[in-house]
Design an enzyme around this catalytic site. Structure first.
Site, short mmCIF file in Angstrom:
data_model
loop_
_atom_site.label_atom_id
_atom_site.label_comp_id
_atom_site.label_asym_id
_atom_site.label_seq_id
_atom_site.Cartn_x
_atom_site.Cartn_y
_atom_site.Cartn_z
N TYR A 64 0.85 -1.30 -0.02
CA TYR A 64 -0.03 0.01 -0.19
C TYR A 64 0.87 1.28 -0.07
CZ TYR A 64 -3.54 -3.40 1.48
OH TYR A 64 -4.35 -4.43 1.73
N HIS B 159 -0.03 -12.10 1.42
CA HIS B 159 -1.04 -11.28 0.73
C HIS B 159 -1.56 -11.93 -0.48
CE1 HIS B 159 -2.18 -6.45 -0.04
NE2 HIS B 159 -3.02 -7.51 0.18
N SER C 123 -13.07 -4.96 2.31
CA SER C 123 -14.27 -4.26 1.46
C SER C 123 -15.59 -4.84 1.93
CB SER C 123 -13.92 -4.86 -0.04
OG SER C 123 -12.80 -4.04 -0.37
N PRO C 124 -15.72 -4.91 3.09
CA PRO C 124 -17.08 -5.24 3.54
C PRO C 124 -18.43 -4.27 3.18
CG PRO C 124 -15.95 -4.37 5.46
CD PRO C 124 -15.06 -4.33 4.46
N LEU C 125 -17.89 -3.22 2.61
CA LEU C 125 -18.89 -2.34 2.16
C LEU C 125 -18.78 -2.31 0.56
CD1 LEU C 125 -17.90 0.70 4.61
CD2 LEU C 125 -19.80 -1.12 4.70
N GLY C 126 -18.47 -3.35 0.18
CA GLY C 126 -18.43 -3.55 -1.37
C GLY C 126 -17.73 -2.33 -2.12
N ARG C 127 -16.61 -2.11 -1.39
CA ARG C 127 -15.69 -1.06 -2.11
C ARG C 127 -16.61 0.40 -2.16
NH1 ARG C 127 -10.86 -3.27 -3.24
NH2 ARG C 127 -10.67 -5.22 -3.90
N GLY C 128 -17.44 0.66 -1.04
CA GLY C 128 -18.08 1.66 -0.99
C GLY C 128 -19.42 1.80 -1.69
N PHE C 129 -19.72 0.56 -2.55
CA PHE C 129 -21.03 0.85 -3.18
C PHE C 129 -22.13 0.58 -2.04
CE2 PHE C 129 -24.32 -1.56 -5.15
CZ PHE C 129 -24.73 -0.83 -5.88
#
Length: 328
Positions: free
Chosen positions: A56, A124, A203-209
Protein backbone atom coordinates in the site's frame (compact mmCIF):
# COMPACT_ATOMS: atom_id res chain seq x y z
CA UNK A 1 -16.51 -1.67 21.61
CA UNK A 2 -17.40 -5.35 21.44
CA UNK A 3 -14.53 -7.76 20.82
CA UNK A 4 -13.90 -10.92 18.85
CA UNK A 5 -11.04 -13.39 18.88
CA UNK A 6 -8.28 -13.91 16.37
CA UNK A 7 -6.97 -17.45 16.04
CA UNK A 8 -3.51 -18.75 16.82
CA UNK A 9 -3.63 -17.52 20.41
CA UNK A 10 -3.49 -13.85 19.38
CA UNK A 11 -6.38 -12.97 21.65
CA UNK A 12 -9.23 -10.51 21.26
CA UNK A 13 -9.50 -7.41 19.09
CA UNK A 14 -12.28 -4.96 18.37
CA UNK A 15 -15.21 -6.55 16.55
CA UNK A 16 -14.68 -4.01 13.74
CA UNK A 17 -11.16 -3.12 12.65
CA UNK A 18 -9.82 -0.38 10.40
CA UNK A 19 -8.40 -0.92 6.93
CA UNK A 20 -5.77 1.75 6.31
CA UNK A 21 -4.98 1.24 2.61
CA UNK A 22 -6.97 4.25 1.37
CA UNK A 23 -4.93 6.58 3.56
CA UNK A 24 -2.06 6.18 1.10
CA UNK A 25 -3.57 5.50 -2.32
CA UNK A 26 -6.27 3.90 -4.50
CA UNK A 27 -9.28 5.97 -3.36
CA UNK A 28 -8.50 9.47 -4.53
CA UNK A 29 -6.48 12.25 -2.82
CA UNK A 30 -4.85 11.51 0.52
CA UNK A 31 -4.25 13.80 3.47
CA UNK A 32 -1.75 12.89 6.17
CA UNK A 33 -3.28 15.07 8.89
CA UNK A 34 -6.75 13.76 8.10
CA UNK A 35 -5.45 10.20 8.35
CA UNK A 36 -3.89 10.83 11.76
CA UNK A 37 -7.14 12.36 13.01
CA UNK A 38 -9.00 9.26 11.82
CA UNK A 39 -6.52 6.90 13.46
CA UNK A 40 -6.73 8.77 16.77
CA UNK A 41 -10.53 8.80 16.64
CA UNK A 42 -10.60 5.08 15.90
CA UNK A 43 -8.59 4.40 19.03
CA UNK A 44 -10.93 6.65 21.06
CA UNK A 45 -13.87 4.59 19.80
CA UNK A 46 -12.24 1.34 20.90
CA UNK A 47 -10.81 0.11 17.60
CA UNK A 48 -7.76 -2.03 18.36
CA UNK A 49 -7.27 -3.89 15.05
CA UNK A 50 -5.47 -2.04 12.22
CA UNK A 51 -4.66 -3.43 8.79
CA UNK A 52 -1.94 -2.38 6.33
CA UNK A 53 0.45 -3.99 3.83
CA UNK A 54 3.89 -3.34 2.42
CA UNK A 55 2.39 -2.80 -1.03
CA UNK A 56 0.00 0.00 0.00
CA UNK A 57 1.67 3.14 -1.22
CA UNK A 58 4.72 0.94 -1.88
CA UNK A 59 5.66 1.09 1.79
CA UNK A 60 4.18 4.52 2.48
CA UNK A 61 1.18 3.17 4.40
CA UNK A 62 3.38 1.30 6.87
CA UNK A 63 5.47 4.44 7.33
CA UNK A 64 2.31 6.50 7.87
CA UNK A 65 1.18 4.14 10.64
CA UNK A 66 4.57 3.98 12.35
CA UNK A 67 4.21 6.80 14.88
CA UNK A 68 0.61 5.89 15.70
CA UNK A 69 1.44 2.22 16.30
CA UNK A 70 4.53 2.92 18.41
CA UNK A 71 2.78 5.51 20.56
CA UNK A 72 -0.15 3.16 21.21
CA UNK A 73 1.62 -0.19 21.03
CA UNK A 74 -0.15 -1.78 24.00
CA UNK A 75 -3.59 -0.97 22.56
CA UNK A 76 -3.01 -1.81 18.90
CA UNK A 77 -3.03 -5.17 17.16
CA UNK A 78 -1.32 -4.56 13.83
CA UNK A 79 -1.63 -6.66 10.70
CA UNK A 80 0.57 -6.20 7.66
CA UNK A 81 1.35 -8.30 4.61
CA UNK A 82 3.96 -9.36 2.07
CA UNK A 83 4.15 -11.03 -1.37
CA UNK A 84 2.78 -8.38 -3.78
CA UNK A 85 5.72 -6.63 -5.44
CA UNK A 86 4.92 -3.36 -7.20
CA UNK A 87 6.77 -1.73 -10.06
CA UNK A 88 6.79 1.78 -11.52
CA UNK A 89 3.96 0.64 -13.79
CA UNK A 90 0.80 0.65 -11.61
CA UNK A 91 -0.70 -2.12 -13.73
CA UNK A 92 2.22 -4.51 -13.18
CA UNK A 93 2.44 -6.67 -10.08
CA UNK A 94 4.61 -9.65 -9.28
CA UNK A 95 3.75 -12.20 -6.60
CA UNK A 96 6.44 -13.87 -4.51
CA UNK A 97 5.41 -15.91 -1.47
CA UNK A 98 8.75 -17.72 -1.18
CA UNK A 99 10.56 -17.99 2.17
CA UNK A 100 13.56 -16.13 0.74
CA UNK A 101 11.52 -13.08 -0.27
CA UNK A 102 9.46 -13.20 2.92
CA UNK A 103 12.60 -12.87 5.05
CA UNK A 104 13.53 -9.69 3.17
CA UNK A 105 10.00 -8.33 3.29
CA UNK A 106 9.46 -8.78 7.02
CA UNK A 107 12.68 -6.94 7.85
CA UNK A 108 11.67 -4.06 5.59
CA UNK A 109 8.22 -3.87 7.19
CA UNK A 110 9.63 -3.91 10.72
CA UNK A 111 11.98 -1.08 9.79
CA UNK A 112 9.26 1.07 8.21
CA UNK A 113 6.92 0.47 11.15
CA UNK A 114 9.66 1.07 13.69
CA UNK A 115 8.63 -1.90 15.84
CA UNK A 116 10.25 -5.17 16.89
CA UNK A 117 7.31 -7.50 16.30
CA UNK A 118 4.33 -7.64 13.94
CA UNK A 119 1.16 -9.02 15.52
CA UNK A 120 -0.37 -10.62 12.43
CA UNK A 121 1.64 -11.22 9.26
CA UNK A 122 -0.23 -12.21 6.11
CA UNK A 123 0.91 -13.75 2.87
CA UNK A 124 -1.02 -11.21 0.79
CA UNK A 125 -1.25 -13.51 -2.21
CA UNK A 126 0.29 -16.86 -3.17
CA UNK A 127 2.54 -17.13 -6.19
CA UNK A 128 1.21 -20.52 -7.29
CA UNK A 129 4.73 -21.93 -7.31
CA UNK A 130 5.87 -22.00 -3.70
CA UNK A 131 4.14 -24.82 -1.77
CA UNK A 132 1.95 -23.41 0.98
CA UNK A 133 3.76 -25.69 3.42
CA UNK A 134 7.03 -23.89 2.65
CA UNK A 135 5.49 -20.43 3.03
CA UNK A 136 3.77 -21.22 6.31
CA UNK A 137 6.78 -23.12 7.62
CA UNK A 138 8.95 -20.07 7.08
CA UNK A 139 6.33 -17.85 8.73
CA UNK A 140 6.34 -20.23 11.72
CA UNK A 141 10.10 -19.67 11.92
CA UNK A 142 9.43 -15.93 12.18
CA UNK A 143 7.23 -16.64 15.21
CA UNK A 144 10.05 -18.59 16.83
CA UNK A 145 12.39 -15.67 16.11
CA UNK A 146 9.94 -13.25 17.74
CA UNK A 147 9.46 -11.17 14.60
CA UNK A 148 5.75 -11.94 14.26
CA UNK A 149 3.10 -13.23 16.64
CA UNK A 150 0.67 -14.90 14.23
CA UNK A 151 0.23 -16.15 10.68
CA UNK A 152 -2.36 -14.89 8.22
CA UNK A 153 -3.23 -15.84 4.65
CA UNK A 154 -5.19 -13.83 2.10
CA UNK A 155 -7.39 -14.85 -0.83
CA UNK A 156 -6.79 -18.58 -0.47
CA UNK A 157 -9.01 -21.64 -0.89
CA UNK A 158 -10.38 -23.73 1.96
CA UNK A 159 -8.19 -26.61 0.85
CA UNK A 160 -5.08 -24.44 1.06
CA UNK A 161 -6.10 -23.31 4.54
CA UNK A 162 -6.29 -26.94 5.70
CA UNK A 163 -2.83 -27.66 4.31
CA UNK A 164 -1.44 -24.52 5.92
CA UNK A 165 -3.05 -25.23 9.27
CA UNK A 166 -1.47 -28.69 9.32
CA UNK A 167 1.94 -26.95 9.41
CA UNK A 168 1.06 -24.24 11.94
CA UNK A 169 -2.22 -22.79 13.27
CA UNK A 170 -3.40 -19.97 11.03
CA UNK A 171 -4.64 -16.99 13.04
CA UNK A 172 -6.67 -15.32 10.28
CA UNK A 173 -7.75 -15.57 6.67
CA UNK A 174 -8.46 -12.32 4.85
CA UNK A 175 -10.70 -12.32 1.80
CA UNK A 176 -13.17 -9.92 0.23
CA UNK A 177 -16.62 -10.54 1.68
CA UNK A 178 -19.79 -8.50 1.65
CA UNK A 179 -23.38 -8.67 0.52
CA UNK A 180 -22.20 -8.47 -3.07
CA UNK A 181 -19.16 -10.76 -2.68
CA UNK A 182 -20.48 -13.88 -0.96
CA UNK A 183 -18.20 -16.60 -2.37
CA UNK A 184 -16.56 -17.37 1.03
CA UNK A 185 -19.88 -18.81 2.16
CA UNK A 186 -19.32 -21.85 -0.06
CA UNK A 187 -16.53 -23.29 2.11
CA UNK A 188 -14.25 -20.76 3.72
CA UNK A 189 -16.45 -19.45 6.53
CA UNK A 190 -17.22 -22.93 7.82
CA UNK A 191 -13.61 -24.09 7.45
CA UNK A 192 -12.32 -21.13 9.44
CA UNK A 193 -14.86 -21.78 12.19
CA UNK A 194 -13.89 -25.45 12.31
CA UNK A 195 -10.16 -24.71 12.56
CA UNK A 196 -10.41 -21.83 15.01
CA UNK A 197 -9.21 -19.34 12.41
CA UNK A 198 -10.64 -15.82 12.36
CA UNK A 199 -12.13 -14.67 9.07
CA UNK A 200 -11.28 -11.05 8.24
CA UNK A 201 -13.40 -9.58 5.43
CA UNK A 202 -11.88 -6.70 3.53
CA UNK A 203 -14.10 -4.40 1.48
CA UNK A 204 -17.16 -5.33 3.60
CA UNK A 205 -18.84 -2.21 2.19
CA UNK A 206 -18.46 -3.44 -1.38
CA UNK A 207 -15.69 -0.91 -2.08
CA UNK A 208 -18.06 1.83 -1.00
CA UNK A 209 -20.98 0.73 -3.15
CA UNK A 210 -23.02 -0.43 -0.17
CA UNK A 211 -22.74 2.98 1.50
CA UNK A 212 -24.98 4.34 -1.25
CA UNK A 213 -22.57 7.19 -1.91
CA UNK A 214 -21.33 5.98 -5.31
CA UNK A 215 -24.08 6.37 -7.88
CA UNK A 216 -22.03 7.40 -10.91
CA UNK A 217 -18.41 7.18 -11.99
CA UNK A 218 -18.22 10.96 -11.68
CA UNK A 219 -18.50 10.46 -7.91
CA UNK A 220 -14.99 8.96 -8.01
CA UNK A 221 -11.72 10.88 -8.24
CA UNK A 222 -9.89 10.54 -11.54
CA UNK A 223 -7.18 8.37 -9.96
CA UNK A 224 -9.61 6.17 -8.00
CA UNK A 225 -8.79 2.55 -8.84
CA UNK A 226 -12.50 1.66 -8.99
CA UNK A 227 -12.50 3.13 -12.49
CA UNK A 228 -10.66 -0.05 -13.51
CA UNK A 229 -12.89 -2.50 -11.60
CA UNK A 230 -15.53 -4.47 -13.54
CA UNK A 231 -18.37 -3.85 -11.08
CA UNK A 232 -18.00 -0.10 -11.54
CA UNK A 233 -17.73 -0.27 -15.33
CA UNK A 234 -20.41 1.17 -17.60
CA UNK A 235 -23.31 -1.22 -17.82
CA UNK A 236 -22.36 -3.22 -14.76
CA UNK A 237 -22.63 -0.20 -12.48
CA UNK A 238 -26.10 0.61 -13.84
CA UNK A 239 -27.26 -2.95 -13.11
CA UNK A 240 -25.79 -2.86 -9.62
CA UNK A 241 -27.43 0.49 -8.87
CA UNK A 242 -30.80 -1.17 -9.43
CA UNK A 243 -30.22 -2.95 -6.12
CA UNK A 244 -29.61 0.23 -4.13
CA UNK A 245 -33.14 1.61 -3.88
CA UNK A 246 -34.42 -1.56 -2.20
CA UNK A 247 -31.27 -1.76 -0.10
CA UNK A 248 -31.75 1.77 1.26
CA UNK A 249 -35.34 0.86 2.16
CA UNK A 250 -34.08 -2.10 4.18
CA UNK A 251 -31.59 0.15 5.99
CA UNK A 252 -34.44 2.50 6.87
CA UNK A 253 -36.43 -0.46 8.22
CA UNK A 254 -33.44 -1.51 10.33
CA UNK A 255 -33.02 2.02 11.67
CA UNK A 256 -29.42 2.38 10.55
CA UNK A 257 -27.32 3.81 7.74
CA UNK A 258 -26.61 1.74 4.60
CA UNK A 259 -22.99 1.32 5.70
CA UNK A 260 -24.03 0.11 9.13
CA UNK A 261 -26.47 -2.35 7.55
CA UNK A 262 -23.72 -3.85 5.40
CA UNK A 263 -21.35 -4.23 8.35
CA UNK A 264 -24.02 -5.54 10.73
CA UNK A 265 -24.91 -8.19 8.15
CA UNK A 266 -21.27 -9.30 7.90
CA UNK A 267 -20.97 -9.45 11.69
CA UNK A 268 -24.14 -11.56 11.86
CA UNK A 269 -22.65 -14.27 9.66
CA UNK A 270 -20.45 -15.68 12.46
CA UNK A 271 -18.74 -14.76 15.72
CA UNK A 272 -15.35 -15.53 14.16
CA UNK A 273 -15.77 -12.78 11.54
CA UNK A 274 -13.92 -9.46 12.05
CA UNK A 275 -14.52 -6.96 9.22
CA UNK A 276 -12.00 -4.22 8.47
CA UNK A 277 -13.84 -1.45 6.59
CA UNK A 278 -11.40 1.08 5.25
CA UNK A 279 -11.75 4.83 5.46
CA UNK A 280 -9.59 7.92 5.78
CA UNK A 281 -12.39 10.14 7.11
CA UNK A 282 -13.58 10.45 10.73
CA UNK A 283 -17.24 10.85 9.80
CA UNK A 284 -17.28 7.58 7.84
CA UNK A 285 -15.32 5.86 10.59
CA UNK A 286 -17.83 6.91 13.24
CA UNK A 287 -20.72 5.70 11.10
CA UNK A 288 -19.00 2.36 10.46
CA UNK A 289 -18.21 1.73 14.13
CA UNK A 290 -21.87 2.26 14.99
CA UNK A 291 -22.61 -1.03 13.21
CA UNK A 292 -21.25 -2.94 16.20
CA UNK A 293 -24.39 -1.94 18.10
CA UNK A 294 -26.87 -2.81 15.31
CA UNK A 295 -28.80 -6.06 15.70
CA UNK A 296 -30.63 -7.32 12.62
CA UNK A 297 -33.82 -9.33 13.05
CA UNK A 298 -34.69 -12.37 10.96
CA UNK A 299 -36.97 -10.35 8.66
CA UNK A 300 -34.16 -7.94 7.78
CA UNK A 301 -31.68 -10.79 7.25
CA UNK A 302 -34.14 -12.61 4.98
CA UNK A 303 -34.80 -9.49 2.92
CA UNK A 304 -31.06 -8.96 2.47
CA UNK A 305 -30.49 -12.58 1.44
CA UNK A 306 -33.29 -12.26 -1.11
CA UNK A 307 -31.98 -9.00 -2.54
CA UNK A 308 -28.32 -10.05 -2.58
CA UNK A 309 -28.09 -13.77 -3.29
CA UNK A 310 -24.65 -15.09 -4.14
CA UNK A 311 -23.71 -13.75 -7.59
CA UNK A 312 -26.14 -10.81 -7.46
CA UNK A 313 -23.49 -8.24 -8.42
CA UNK A 314 -22.87 -7.61 -12.11
CA UNK A 315 -19.20 -8.02 -13.01
CA UNK A 316 -16.25 -9.69 -11.32
CA UNK A 317 -14.75 -8.10 -8.22
CA UNK A 318 -11.34 -7.77 -9.95
CA UNK A 319 -10.02 -7.63 -13.48
CA UNK A 320 -9.19 -10.95 -15.13
CA UNK A 321 -5.56 -10.62 -14.01
CA UNK A 322 -6.63 -9.84 -10.45
CA UNK A 323 -9.00 -12.79 -10.28
CA UNK A 324 -6.17 -15.12 -11.24
CA UNK A 325 -4.47 -14.20 -7.93
CA UNK A 326 -7.43 -15.30 -5.79
CA UNK A 327 -8.66 -18.60 -4.33
CA UNK A 328 -5.30 -20.35 -4.73
Amino acid sequence: MKTRNLGGGLGSVSAIGLGCMGMSEFYGPTNRDQSYETLDRALELGVTFYDTADTYGIGANETLLSDFVRQNRDNVTLATKFAIIRSDDPDVRHIDSSPAYMKQAVEASLKRLGIDQIDLYYAHRLDGVTPIEDTVGAMADLIKEGKIRGIGLSEISAQTLRRANAVHPVAAVQTEYSLWSRDPEAEMLATCAELGTAFVPYSPLGRGFLTGKVTTLSDLADDDFRHTQPRFADGNLDQNLNLLEQYRAIADSAGCSPAQLALAWVLAQGDHIIPIPGTKRRTYLEDNIGAADVTLNEDILTRLDTLFPRGAAAGDRYTEQGMQMTNL
